[in-house]
Enzyme design. Sequence first.
Site, PDB file in Angstrom:
ATOM      1  N   LYS A  22     -38.347  -5.399  14.953  1.00 51.22           N
ATOM      2  CA  LYS A  22     -38.105  -6.603  14.145  1.00 51.22           C
ATOM      3  C   LYS A  22     -36.617  -6.780  13.875  1.00 51.22           C
ATOM      4  O   LYS A  22     -36.054  -7.849  14.073  1.00 51.22           O
ATOM      5  CB  LYS A  22     -38.858  -6.492  12.813  1.00 51.22           C
ATOM      6  N   ASN A  23     -35.975  -5.698  13.417  1.00 50.29           N
ATOM      7  CA  ASN A  23     -34.586  -5.836  12.972  1.00 50.29           C
ATOM      8  C   ASN A  23     -33.596  -5.965  14.124  1.00 50.29           C
ATOM      9  O   ASN A  23     -32.426  -6.255  13.895  1.00 50.29           O
ATOM     10  CB  ASN A  23     -34.192  -4.662  12.058  1.00 50.29           C
ATOM     11  N   CYS A 118     -33.974 -10.714  -3.985  1.00 53.64           N
ATOM     12  CA  CYS A 118     -35.331 -10.565  -3.462  1.00 53.64           C
ATOM     13  C   CYS A 118     -35.966  -9.403  -4.189  1.00 53.64           C
ATOM     14  O   CYS A 118     -35.319  -8.756  -5.008  1.00 53.64           O
ATOM     15  CB  CYS A 118     -35.325 -10.351  -1.958  1.00 53.64           C
ATOM     16  N   ARG A 123     -29.077  -8.003  -3.538  1.00 54.48           N
ATOM     17  CA  ARG A 123     -28.631  -8.224  -2.166  1.00 54.48           C
ATOM     18  C   ARG A 123     -27.602  -9.349  -1.990  1.00 54.48           C
ATOM     19  O   ARG A 123     -27.886 -10.386  -1.392  1.00 54.48           O
ATOM     20  CB  ARG A 123     -29.844  -8.459  -1.251  1.00 54.48           C
ATOM     21  N   ASP A 307     -35.866   1.954   4.871  1.00 52.02           N
ATOM     22  CA  ASP A 307     -37.091   1.296   5.339  1.00 52.02           C
ATOM     23  C   ASP A 307     -38.243   2.284   5.587  1.00 52.02           C
ATOM     24  O   ASP A 307     -39.356   1.850   5.905  1.00 52.02           O
ATOM     25  CB  ASP A 307     -36.822   0.488   6.616  1.00 52.02           C
ATOM     26  N   ARG A 399     -45.223  -9.997   7.810  1.00 47.34           N
ATOM     27  CA  ARG A 399     -43.840 -10.371   8.150  1.00 47.34           C
ATOM     28  C   ARG A 399     -43.249  -9.417   9.185  1.00 47.34           C
ATOM     29  O   ARG A 399     -42.411  -9.827   9.984  1.00 47.34           O
ATOM     30  CB  ARG A 399     -42.957 -10.302   6.896  1.00 47.34           C
TER      31      ARG A 399
HETATM   32  C1  UD1 Z   1     -30.979  -4.603   6.910  1.00 43.44           C
HETATM   33  C2  UD1 Z   1     -32.416  -4.574   7.338  1.00 43.44           C
HETATM   34  C3  UD1 Z   1     -33.295  -3.947   6.264  1.00 43.44           C
HETATM   35  C4  UD1 Z   1     -32.764  -2.577   5.893  1.00 43.44           C
HETATM   36  C5  UD1 Z   1     -31.288  -2.654   5.543  1.00 43.44           C
HETATM   37  C6  UD1 Z   1     -30.663  -1.288   5.296  1.00 43.44           C
HETATM   38  C7  UD1 Z   1     -32.680  -6.498   8.763  1.00 43.44           C
HETATM   39  C8  UD1 Z   1     -33.264  -7.857   8.941  1.00 43.44           C
HETATM   40  N1  UD1 Z   1     -32.874  -5.932   7.572  1.00 43.44           N
HETATM   41  O1  UD1 Z   1     -30.880  -5.436   5.747  1.00 43.44           O
HETATM   42  O2  UD1 Z   1     -34.615  -3.833   6.791  1.00 43.44           O
HETATM   43  O3  UD1 Z   1     -33.471  -2.097   4.769  1.00 43.44           O
HETATM   44  O4  UD1 Z   1     -30.553  -3.276   6.619  1.00 43.44           O
HETATM   45  O5  UD1 Z   1     -30.842  -0.460   6.383  1.00 43.44           O
HETATM   46  O6  UD1 Z   1     -32.097  -5.934   9.665  1.00 43.44           O
HETATM   47  N2  UD1 Z   1     -24.646  -5.572   0.348  1.00 43.44           N
HETATM   48  C9  UD1 Z   1     -23.675  -6.104  -0.461  1.00 43.44           C
HETATM   49  N3  UD1 Z   1     -22.918  -7.137   0.015  1.00 43.44           N
HETATM   50  C10 UD1 Z   1     -23.083  -7.657   1.269  1.00 43.44           C
HETATM   51  C11 UD1 Z   1     -24.081  -7.100   2.111  1.00 43.44           C
HETATM   52  C12 UD1 Z   1     -24.859  -6.053   1.623  1.00 43.44           C
HETATM   53  O7  UD1 Z   1     -23.496  -5.659  -1.598  1.00 43.44           O
HETATM   54  O8  UD1 Z   1     -22.365  -8.586   1.649  1.00 43.44           O
HETATM   55  C13 UD1 Z   1     -25.482  -4.442  -0.152  1.00 43.44           C
HETATM   56  C14 UD1 Z   1     -26.967  -4.813  -0.249  1.00 43.44           C
HETATM   57  O9  UD1 Z   1     -27.241  -5.467  -1.465  1.00 43.44           O
HETATM   58  C15 UD1 Z   1     -27.621  -3.461  -0.165  1.00 43.44           C
HETATM   59  C16 UD1 Z   1     -26.701  -2.701   0.796  1.00 43.44           C
HETATM   60  O10 UD1 Z   1     -25.459  -3.407   0.806  1.00 43.44           O
HETATM   61  O11 UD1 Z   1     -27.616  -2.825  -1.416  1.00 43.44           O
HETATM   62  C17 UD1 Z   1     -27.231  -2.592   2.216  1.00 43.44           C
HETATM   63  O12 UD1 Z   1     -27.489  -3.862   2.724  1.00 43.44           O
HETATM   64  P1  UD1 Z   1     -27.416  -4.222   4.272  1.00 43.44           P
HETATM   65  O13 UD1 Z   1     -27.111  -2.995   5.070  1.00 43.44           O
HETATM   66  O14 UD1 Z   1     -26.523  -5.391   4.423  1.00 43.44           O
HETATM   67  O15 UD1 Z   1     -28.907  -4.636   4.556  1.00 43.44           O
HETATM   68  P2  UD1 Z   1     -29.458  -5.944   5.258  1.00 43.44           P
HETATM   69  O16 UD1 Z   1     -28.627  -6.279   6.455  1.00 43.44           O
HETATM   70  O17 UD1 Z   1     -29.710  -6.999   4.255  1.00 43.44           O
END
Ligand code: UD1
Length: 420
Positions: A22-23, A118, A123, A307, A399
């Site tokens: 998925k990711n 969410c 996030r 995850d 999902r």
């Molecule tokens: C992706 C994955 C999700 C997985 C996560 C961590 C997808 C669609 N989703 O989510 O399944 O759980 O990686 O491995 O691939 N953060 C900030 N600012 C930002 C971006 C992130 O503070 O601009 C924080 C987030 O709130 C969170 C942490 O960084 O606490 C990690 O987030 P991130 O690695 O970006 O996860 P996603 O890409 O949203």
Amino acid sequence: MDRFIIRGGKPLHGKITIGGAKNAGLKLMVAGLLTAERLTLTNVPRIADIATMRDLLVQHGVGVEDLNGNGTSYAIGGEITNTEAPYDIVSKMRASILVLGPLIARCGKARVSLPGGCAIGTRPVDMHLKGLEALGAEIRLEGGYINATAPKGLIGDRIVLPFASVGATENLLMAATLAKGRTEIINAAREPEIGDLVSCLNKMGARITGTGSGTLVIDGVDALYGAEHRIMPDRIECGTYACAAGITGGDLKLVGGQVDDLGAVVRALEETGVEVSQEEDGMRVRRTGALRGIDIMTEPYPGFPTDMQAQFMAMLAVAEGASMITETIFENRFMHVPELNRMGARINVHGSSAIIRGVHALSGAPVMATDLRASFSLILAGLAAHGETILSRVYHLDRGYEAVEKKLAACGANIERVKG
Ligand code: UD1
């Protein structure tokens, strides 16, 4: 809303085919926005998030053709006629934010709804926005939308991420493929799905090096072209079914599963008493002895993935001794705890850590899914519990997991979906 009825207590035996990740698949679909030519993706998982991404691309004006008519292979391509990603789609699926970088890179502008919080945490997307600004985009936040412009195109720069965010790395990586000059992303996320994205982008003509090293170097090119790419197997789906073998004391062949992609998950499985081996066509997992409690901390790859946290918690709930799980990635990812406790688990949460005192057995109960991975932890608990578990709000599960009840039932689980 559909429900699952699970009657637990049966060890699982048999084969489960692991689908495309998925990711990885979601980001690979977005990569289709970087060229007007045809990007063909195969091994596409048939899950609701992919259908949502398809809707998003279509409303940008891009064609998404289902090549076999069964949702496993898509051809994406065409001109972008609309650079807005609306609230109703972005609020449904946060990964929609990933269209921002590609739209700015290709069209010089984008208007994307802010995703908001969410269930598993607030996030924010600050790292995505700061990185795109470093590449020359002008960004204004207005009325819940990100309005971005780069009329003269993006220009490569050195970007240091304060945290190895998966999404920020991917957004910047895709944007930088069409920027002028060189971009370096320092402290880039190293998840295997990013490697899969890089490999597809390079097939499309991008010039990216450094996969898996923590520093990605992207030399911008004038245009990207069509390509064909097979989506990697889903390491989280694979790890999840490994836990199903673990919690039920079963023996499963996870066809297509790759031990190398699972890294820290394999070590954690082995420490809890689940045997893991790589065979020619996939990964074999089985448990013959007792489950043992262990301590886990979630971390960016190659650490233990957030995850997989909920699924391990279900397994540790019935392990010998005490375990501690510390969640460092998302601040609110223990929503499965009260539900597991209703099934007889003994879990206490202290801030970002959960102490799990193993119990001899769980008992079936009506429970509620709250997010994608939490939902599966309740299925796992139900598979091991005495009696009947009724899991409601199954849409969370749909999902990201394909044909859950069929895959589990084929291995002896007593699980049925009740529509409605
Ligand atoms: C992706 C994955 C999700 C997985 C996560 C961590 C997808 C669609 N989703 O989510 O399944 O759980 O990686 O491995 O691939 N953060 C900030 N600012 C930002 C971006 C992130 O503070 O601009 C924080 C987030 O709130 C969170 C942490 O960084 O606490 C990690 O987030 P991130 O690695 O970006 O996860 P996603 O890409 O949203």
